[in-house]
Motif scaffolding. Sequence first.
Motif, PDB file in Angstrom:
ATOM      1  N   SER A  87       0.809  -1.223   0.000  1.00 45.44           N
ATOM      2  CA  SER A  87       0.000   0.000   0.000  1.00 45.44           C
ATOM      3  C   SER A  87       0.840   1.269   0.000  1.00 45.44           C
ATOM      4  O   SER A  87       0.288   2.373  -0.124  1.00 45.44           O
ATOM      5  CB  SER A  87      -0.920   0.008   1.227  1.00 45.44           C
ATOM      6  OG  SER A  87      -0.150  -0.065   2.418  1.00 45.44           O
ATOM      7  N   HIS A 119       0.879   6.140   2.405  1.00 49.16           N
ATOM      8  CA  HIS A 119       0.142   5.020   1.848  1.00 49.16           C
ATOM      9  C   HIS A 119      -1.115   5.517   1.152  1.00 49.16           C
ATOM     10  O   HIS A 119      -1.703   6.534   1.535  1.00 49.16           O
ATOM     11  CB  HIS A 119      -0.251   4.027   2.952  1.00 49.16           C
ATOM     12  CG  HIS A 119       0.911   3.468   3.704  1.00 49.16           C
ATOM     13  ND1 HIS A 119       1.408   2.205   3.478  1.00 49.16           N
ATOM     14  CD2 HIS A 119       1.682   4.011   4.686  1.00 49.16           C
ATOM     15  CE1 HIS A 119       2.433   1.989   4.291  1.00 49.16           C
ATOM     16  NE2 HIS A 119       2.619   3.073   5.023  1.00 49.16           N
ATOM     17  N   THR A 189      -3.350  -7.613   6.101  1.00 48.20           N
ATOM     18  CA  THR A 189      -3.992  -6.308   5.958  1.00 48.20           C
ATOM     19  C   THR A 189      -4.249  -5.722   7.336  1.00 48.20           C
ATOM     20  O   THR A 189      -5.006  -6.300   8.132  1.00 48.20           O
ATOM     21  CB  THR A 189      -5.312  -6.420   5.183  1.00 48.20           C
ATOM     22  OG1 THR A 189      -5.060  -7.008   3.898  1.00 48.20           O
ATOM     23  CG2 THR A 189      -5.935  -5.044   4.998  1.00 48.20           C
TER      24      THR A 189
END
Length: 365
Positions: A87, A119, A189
């Motif tokens: 990211s 990000h 994540t």
Amino acid sequence: MEDLFQNYTGLVRPSKSPSEPLNISVGMAIEALADVDDREGTVTISGWVDIYWKDEYMCWEPSDYGNISFFIAPAEKFWRPDLAFNSAIGERFFSTKDQLMSVTSDCTVNFAPGGRSTHSCDLDMTLFPFDTQHCKFVVLTWFSGVASMRLESLNLTFDGATGNEVWRIIGSESSVSTDGTVWGYQTITFTLHMKRKPLYYILYVVFPLLMLALLNLMVFRLPPEADEKMSLAITVLLAFSIWLLMLNDLTPRSSDSIPILGIFIIAIMFLSAMSAIVTVHVIRIHHRDKQRAIPPWAKRLVRMCETRRKSSKVKNAADMDDDEEPMTWPKVADAVDSLSFTTMFALTVLMVVTCTFSVLIIKFQ
């Protein structure tokens, strides 16, 4: 500790069982939420990533080395998992420059690369400025599949994180997923939940908009013979245009999520434009030739909008005189103004109530 590095190489996965995957535990800590760019859809944070694994070639008995149970050494000396921030904007791989790693006697190695990073973040601006955003920081294995490395997720922590003047961190979560390829690449994540502090936008965006919406209604309270009537209508319309440009500078150029506040501004701009059009016709009606016949619909409109005194059930002589006053075009213009004021007021209130309930329904659904 030189004995541990005599035959050690950082090019080979540090496992004595090549067929067994190496467990890698990954966590993340945020020290400060530096910036959130609504327009670009980016978030800048200061913090670090905690990475743990077992290096089976880095084990020793503390009693053999003066009861030393851990040591710290430059990161370049050790094997490191091929992890990257998917990211991140810019450098994705975790740099080892000027970074240290700690090793304990039970073979546990800790690598904690940190710093300031930016990000990408998909911002949903529908509820702006009462929105809550969920930014995802994605860590993945670049080459190694699940057969050689198995990722385990630790928490995303933000305890003691320095606040932001616009945003407040309200929570976090983490999850691990594996793609459907034969290699089985894994992804961790970390999701950061942030809530916008709306007070600034309420005072400097929402309240001025409501004041302009009320000012737009005042166009119909000015008499048609006033020179400022048309000027006020055009000025309010231009003010809404400027406010729409300001909102455009605050939000990303995306068709995926349109702020309800922006829809409200466009709707009020439409009413403002209609007010200007009606004002043009009102002024034309007011200055129309007196010899021109007044149509029946205009007479009915005047009678419907005409103010009557209701203090007595029986009309006095003054009332009768008022009824016998001739019908004129200025009276028609005043009646159109009165009807337009009532209509625009009702539509403005309807739009405010609709937008408010839309925000509440989406926010609490």
